[in-house]
Design a protein around this motif. Structure first.
Motif, PDB file in Angstrom:
ATOM      1  N   ASP A  45       0.777  -1.196  -0.187  1.00 36.90           N
ATOM      2  CA  ASP A  45       0.026  -0.032   0.117  1.00 36.90           C
ATOM      3  C   ASP A  45       0.960   1.187   0.030  1.00 36.90           C
ATOM      4  OD1 ASP A  45       0.805   0.245   2.547  1.00 36.90           O
ATOM      5  OD2 ASP A  45      -0.827  -0.443   3.580  1.00 36.90           O
ATOM      6  N   ALA A  46       0.271   2.405   0.290  1.00 34.99           N
ATOM      7  CA  ALA A  46       1.027   3.659   0.153  1.00 34.99           C
ATOM      8  C   ALA A  46       2.114   3.780   1.399  1.00 34.99           C
ATOM      9  CB  ALA A  46       0.066   4.845   0.280  1.00 34.99           C
ATOM     10  N   ASN A  47       2.170   2.767   2.257  1.00 39.46           N
ATOM     11  CA  ASN A  47       2.992   2.882   3.348  1.00 39.46           C
ATOM     12  C   ASN A  47       4.025   1.971   3.331  1.00 39.46           C
ATOM     13  OD1 ASN A  47       1.784   5.129   4.763  1.00 39.46           O
ATOM     14  ND2 ASN A  47       0.311   3.707   5.548  1.00 39.46           N
ATOM     15  N   ASP A  48       3.829   0.733   2.333  1.00 39.12           N
ATOM     16  CA  ASP A  48       4.789  -0.363   2.198  1.00 39.12           C
ATOM     17  C   ASP A  48       4.864  -0.378   0.727  1.00 39.12           C
ATOM     18  OD1 ASP A  48       6.100  -2.660   1.924  1.00 39.12           O
ATOM     19  OD2 ASP A  48       4.741  -3.958   2.725  1.00 39.12           O
ATOM     20  N   LEU A  49       6.121  -0.014   0.072  1.00 38.37           N
ATOM     21  CA  LEU A  49       6.190   0.426  -1.386  1.00 38.37           C
ATOM     22  C   LEU A  49       7.163  -0.755  -2.002  1.00 38.37           C
ATOM     23  CD1 LEU A  49       6.767   4.166  -1.715  1.00 38.37           C
ATOM     24  CD2 LEU A  49       4.484   2.695  -2.083  1.00 38.37           C
ATOM     25  N   SER A  50       7.465  -1.708  -0.805  1.00 40.94           N
ATOM     26  CA  SER A  50       8.501  -2.825  -1.502  1.00 40.94           C
ATOM     27  C   SER A  50       7.392  -3.595  -2.502  1.00 40.94           C
ATOM     28  CB  SER A  50       8.911  -3.825  -0.526  1.00 40.94           C
ATOM     29  OG  SER A  50       7.816  -4.177   0.270  1.00 40.94           O
ATOM     30  N   LEU A  51       8.275  -4.361  -3.387  1.00 35.52           N
ATOM     31  CA  LEU A  51       7.353  -5.117  -4.436  1.00 35.52           C
ATOM     32  C   LEU A  51       7.126  -6.362  -3.823  1.00 35.52           C
ATOM     33  CD1 LEU A  51       9.447  -4.429  -7.898  1.00 35.52           C
ATOM     34  CD2 LEU A  51       7.420  -3.327  -6.858  1.00 35.52           C
ATOM     35  N   ASP A  52       5.844  -6.721  -4.020  1.00 34.10           N
ATOM     36  CA  ASP A  52       5.207  -8.011  -3.194  1.00 34.10           C
ATOM     37  C   ASP A  52       4.925  -8.782  -4.356  1.00 34.10           C
ATOM     38  OD1 ASP A  52       3.029  -6.465  -4.477  1.00 34.10           O
ATOM     39  OD2 ASP A  52       1.900  -6.697  -2.680  1.00 34.10           O
ATOM     40  N   PHE A  53       5.603  -8.899  -5.378  1.00 28.76           N
ATOM     41  CA  PHE A  53       5.205  -9.923  -6.527  1.00 28.76           C
ATOM     42  C   PHE A  53       6.727 -10.517  -7.091  1.00 28.76           C
ATOM     43  CE2 PHE A  53       4.789  -5.799  -8.484  1.00 28.76           C
ATOM     44  CZ  PHE A  53       5.521  -5.773  -9.602  1.00 28.76           C
ATOM     45  N   ASP A  54       6.717 -11.456  -7.693  1.00 30.24           N
ATOM     46  CA  ASP A  54       7.940 -12.026  -8.315  1.00 30.24           C
ATOM     47  C   ASP A  54       8.251 -11.586  -9.538  1.00 30.24           C
ATOM     48  OD1 ASP A  54      10.048 -13.563  -9.009  1.00 30.24           O
ATOM     49  OD2 ASP A  54       8.620 -15.271  -9.665  1.00 30.24           O
ATOM     50  N   ILE A  55       9.538 -10.976  -9.711  1.00 32.17           N
ATOM     51  CA  ILE A  55       9.803 -10.263 -10.851  1.00 32.17           C
ATOM     52  C   ILE A  55      10.926 -11.041 -11.663  1.00 32.17           C
ATOM     53  CG2 ILE A  55       9.534  -7.814  -9.845  1.00 32.17           C
ATOM     54  CD1 ILE A  55      12.745  -7.792  -9.811  1.00 32.17           C
ATOM     55  N   SER A  56      11.045 -12.243 -11.213  1.00 32.13           N
ATOM     56  CA  SER A  56      12.160 -12.991 -12.136  1.00 32.13           C
ATOM     57  C   SER A  56      11.733 -13.324 -13.436  1.00 32.13           C
ATOM     58  CB  SER A  56      12.417 -14.201 -11.276  1.00 32.13           C
ATOM     59  OG  SER A  56      11.338 -14.842 -11.317  1.00 32.13           O
ATOM     60  N   ALA A  57      10.505 -13.552 -13.975  1.00 31.13           N
ATOM     61  CA  ALA A  57      10.221 -13.618 -15.319  1.00 31.13           C
ATOM     62  C   ALA A  57      10.242 -12.427 -16.120  1.00 31.13           C
ATOM     63  CB  ALA A  57       8.897 -14.302 -15.424  1.00 31.13           C
ATOM     64  N   ILE A  58      10.250 -11.304 -15.572  1.00 29.38           N
ATOM     65  CA  ILE A  58      10.004  -9.902 -16.363  1.00 29.38           C
ATOM     66  C   ILE A  58      10.983  -9.655 -17.207  1.00 29.38           C
ATOM     67  CG2 ILE A  58       9.409  -7.487 -16.177  1.00 29.38           C
ATOM     68  CD1 ILE A  58       7.821  -8.222 -13.605  1.00 29.38           C
ATOM     69  N   GLN A  59      10.889  -9.615 -18.511  1.00 29.63           N
ATOM     70  CA  GLN A  59      11.840  -9.080 -19.449  1.00 29.63           C
ATOM     71  C   GLN A  59      11.973  -7.625 -19.938  1.00 29.63           C
ATOM     72  OE1 GLN A  59      13.432 -12.032 -20.880  1.00 29.63           O
ATOM     73  NE2 GLN A  59      12.524 -12.799 -19.001  1.00 29.63           N
ATOM     74  N   ALA A  60      10.669  -7.172 -19.632  1.00 28.73           N
ATOM     75  CA  ALA A  60      10.653  -5.697 -19.947  1.00 28.73           C
ATOM     76  C   ALA A  60       9.507  -4.941 -19.242  1.00 28.73           C
ATOM     77  CB  ALA A  60      10.751  -5.443 -21.506  1.00 28.73           C
ATOM     78  N   LEU A  61       9.714  -3.543 -18.930  1.00 29.81           N
ATOM     79  CA  LEU A  61       8.667  -2.803 -18.329  1.00 29.81           C
ATOM     80  C   LEU A  61       8.348  -1.850 -19.678  1.00 29.81           C
ATOM     81  CD1 LEU A  61       6.996  -1.286 -16.232  1.00 29.81           C
ATOM     82  CD2 LEU A  61       8.876   0.244 -15.755  1.00 29.81           C
ATOM     83  N   VAL A  62       7.179  -1.794 -19.675  1.00 28.54           N
ATOM     84  CA  VAL A  62       6.165  -0.966 -20.687  1.00 28.54           C
ATOM     85  C   VAL A  62       5.658   0.013 -19.863  1.00 28.54           C
ATOM     86  CG1 VAL A  62       4.827  -0.723 -22.652  1.00 28.54           C
ATOM     87  CG2 VAL A  62       5.951  -2.586 -22.418  1.00 28.54           C
ATOM     88  N   VAL A  63       5.720   1.491 -19.993  1.00 32.73           N
ATOM     89  CA  VAL A  63       5.211   2.487 -19.191  1.00 32.73           C
ATOM     90  C   VAL A  63       4.262   3.155 -20.231  1.00 32.73           C
ATOM     91  CG1 VAL A  63       5.583   4.859 -18.356  1.00 32.73           C
ATOM     92  CG2 VAL A  63       7.389   3.070 -17.805  1.00 32.73           C
TER      93      VAL A  63
END
Length: 462
Positions: A45-63
C-alpha cells in the motif's frame, strides 16, 4: 498466456499489470505508486512500497505514461533486481527522468552522487518508441521448455497527458494465430484542450481497460468553461483565493491553457503556479510542442502563449512559497493558486489548505479524481460547513468547495464505451480495472448493453 494484476484492481492507483507469456517470460505494464487507501492484491500500500510480486520472469517494463500512480514504484523495481529495458513513448522518455528524480529524492536519497548514479541507470534503460510502430519486447527461444514465441508491442496515443499511450501487444507462437491484448493505460477525454483525442485500435482479443469514471459523465467543454468562469468571478467578488489541487503533469498544463483566455478578461487576477515540479513539467511541455494537438498549435500560431501568459506567476523556492501563503491568507487579494499534490496527500497545497479553509472568502476547486482514503476525497465529501483533519489538525471548512469533472484527464463512461465499440474487431474478453467498485460495475453494465452477449466482462480482484 496469463494476465496478472499487481495493482489498480480495487482502486485507481498502483497500476502494475503483468502479461505472462510463459512462467519464465513476461512483460510488466506500468509499476505505479499506491495512494490513499488503495493497496495491491498482495498487501502493498502507500506505506509499504516494496514489491510484493515475483519479478524474475519480467523481461521488460512498458510505461503507458509518467503519472506517479503508474511509474512511482520503478525505483523499487530496480532495487529488487530488474535489469531489463524500460519501453515508453518518445515524449514520456523526456518526462520520465523528471518524475523519477523527484520520487528518488523523496524516498531514497537526496545525495547528489546517489541521484546521478540512479538517473544514469534510468537513462541507460530507456527505450523511446515512436507511436504506431511495432517493437519486439520479448522473445522466448525454441530451447525454452515453456514454449517459444515472441511478444511485440505498439504504442498508440491515449490523449491522457503528453506522451501517454495505450499498448497493443501481439502474442505470437509458432503455428498459432497471434493473440492481441490491449492495455488501455489511462484514456483521455475527447475534449482535452492540448492533446489529440485517443482513437480506438482496429481490434483485439483481450482488453484491459481503466474505469476511473466508468459510472459517470463529464461536463462538456462549454459547460466546464462556464462553471470555471463562475468560480473565478466569485473569487473576484469575495476578494479570495481559488485553490486548485492539481497533478504536476497534465492537469496543470491543461488548466493553464484554459486559464489564459479566461483571466485575460479578468484583469488583476493572477494565476500562481506554486510547484517547482509543475514548473519543470510546464517547461518540458513547451519543448515538446510538436506533440500538441492541432488546435493548440494553431492557437500558438495566432499569438497566444498558453503556458507563459502575462498573468502567470511561478513560485519555486520554499521561502517564496511560505511568503505567498501568508500574503494570500492575510490580504484581500483575489488569486488563483495551482499546486500539488492533486489529491492533497502532501505537497504545498496542504499549507494553503491549512491556512485558508477556515475563511469563507476562499474556494477550493477540484478538477481531478480524488482517490478513496485521500484528504482530497475527504474534503470533497465534507464540503463547506464540514471538517477535515490534515497533519493531525482538525480544521473547520468555511471555504467553498467545488468540483468540475469536465477537466478530468480521464475519459468518462461514454468515452470508455466508445473506445471499445469503436474497434472493428471487438474483444472477446474485457478486464475492467483502475476504478472504485461502483465505477467498475458501472462500466461493466454499460458495456453489457452494447457488446455481444458472449463477451466475457471481468472485474478481477487479483
Amino acid at each position: 498466456m496469463r494476465i496478472l494484476h499487481h495493482g489498480a484492481v480495487r482502486g485507481v492507483t498502483g497500476s502494475a499489470h503483468e502479461l505472462q507469456f510463459n512462467p519464465t517470460h513476461s512483460l510488466l505494464i506500468d509499476c505505479g505508486l499506491f495512494q490513499g487507501g488503495d493497496r495491491s492484491p498482495h498487501g502493498a500500500d502507500a506505506n509499504d512500497l516494496s514489491l510484493d510480486f515475483d519479478i524474475s520472469a519480467i523481461q521488460a517494463l512498458v510505461v503507458t505514461h509518467v503519472h506517479i500512480d503508474h511509474v512511482g514504484r520503478i525505483p523499487w523495481l530496480l532495487a529488487a533486481g530488474f535489469n531489463g529495458p524500460i519501453l515508453c513513448s518518445e515524449p514520456s522518455a523526456h518526462l520520465l527522468p523528471i518524475v523519477l528524480e523527484d520520487a528518488f529524492r523523496l524516498s531514497f536519497s537526496r545525495r547528489p552522487a546517489d541521484l546521478e548514479r540512479y538517473l544514469a541507470v534510468i537513462r541507460q534503460r530507456l527505450v523511446p518508441l515512436p507511436y504506431n510502430t511495432w517493437h519486439t519486447a520479448l522473445t522466448a527461444k525454441d530451447s525454452s521448455a515453456d514454449g517459444a514465441g515472441q511478444v511485440r508491442v505498439r504504442l498508440q496515443r491515449a490523449g491522457h497527458i503528453l506522451g501517454s499511450a495505450y499498448v497493443e501487444c501481439d502474442v505470437r507462437r509458432p503455428g498459432a494465430r497471434p493473440h492481441r491484448v490491449v492495455f488501455s493505460g489511462d484514456l483521455g477525454a475527447p475534449h482535452a484542450p492540448m492533446l489529440p483525442a485517443p482513437k480506438p485500435p482496429h481490434g483485439c482479443d483481450t482488453l484491459v481497460i481503466e474505469s476511473t469514471y466508468g459510472d459517470r459523465q463529464h461536463d462538456n467543454r462549454r459547460q466546464r468553461t462556464h462553471r470555471l468562469r463562475a468560480v473565478l468571478e466569485q473569487a473576484l467578488a469575495d476578494d479570495g483565493t481559488v485553490l486548485i489541487p492539481a497533478f504536476s503533469i497534465g492537469r496543470t498544463q491543461e488548466l493553464l491553457y484554459e486559464l489564459e483566455t479566461l483571466v485575460s478578461r479578468l484583469p488583476g487576477l493572477p494565476v500562481i503556479l506554486d510547484s517547482p515540479l509543475a514548473s519543470r513539467f510546464t517547461q518540458a511541455y513547451r519543448e515538446l510542442k510538436p506533440y500538441w494537438s492541432q488546435e493548440a498549435l494553431k492557437r500558438v500560431a495566432n499569438g497566444h502563449r498558453p503556458l507563459s501568459f502575462e498573468q502567470l506567476l511561478t513560485v519555486d523556492e520554499h521561502d517564496a512559497h511560505e511568503r505567498m501563503v501568508a500574503h494570500l491568507r492575510d490580504s484581500a487579494r483575489p488569486a488563483i493558486v495551482i499546486s500539488g499534490s492533486g489529491m492533497c496527500t502532501g505537497g504545498r497545497i496542504v499549507n494553503y489548505l491549512k491556512a485558508m479553509l477556515g475563511d469563507p472568502r476562499h474556494n477550493v476547486l477540484f478538477v481531478g479524481y480524488q482517490g478513496a482514503g485521500t484528504p482530497g476525497r475527504a474534503l470533497q465529501q465534507a464540503g463547506q460547513g464540514g471538517h477535515l483533519t490534515l497533519d493531525g489538525e482538525r480544521l473547520s471548512i468555511r471555504a467553498g468547495v467545488h468540483t468540475i469533472s469536465g477537466y478530468s484527464a480521464h475519459a468518462d463512461q461514454r468515452g470508455l464505451v466508445r473506445f471499445v465499440t469503436g474497434m472493428r474487431r471487438r474483444p472477446g474478453t474485457v478486464r475492467i480495472v483502475h476504478g472504485d467498485r461502483t465505477a467498475r460495475e458501472g462500466l461493466r453494465e454499460a458495456l453489457h448493453q452494447v457488446l455481444n452477449p458472449g463477451t466475457c466482462l471481468e472485474i478481477p480482484e487479483r
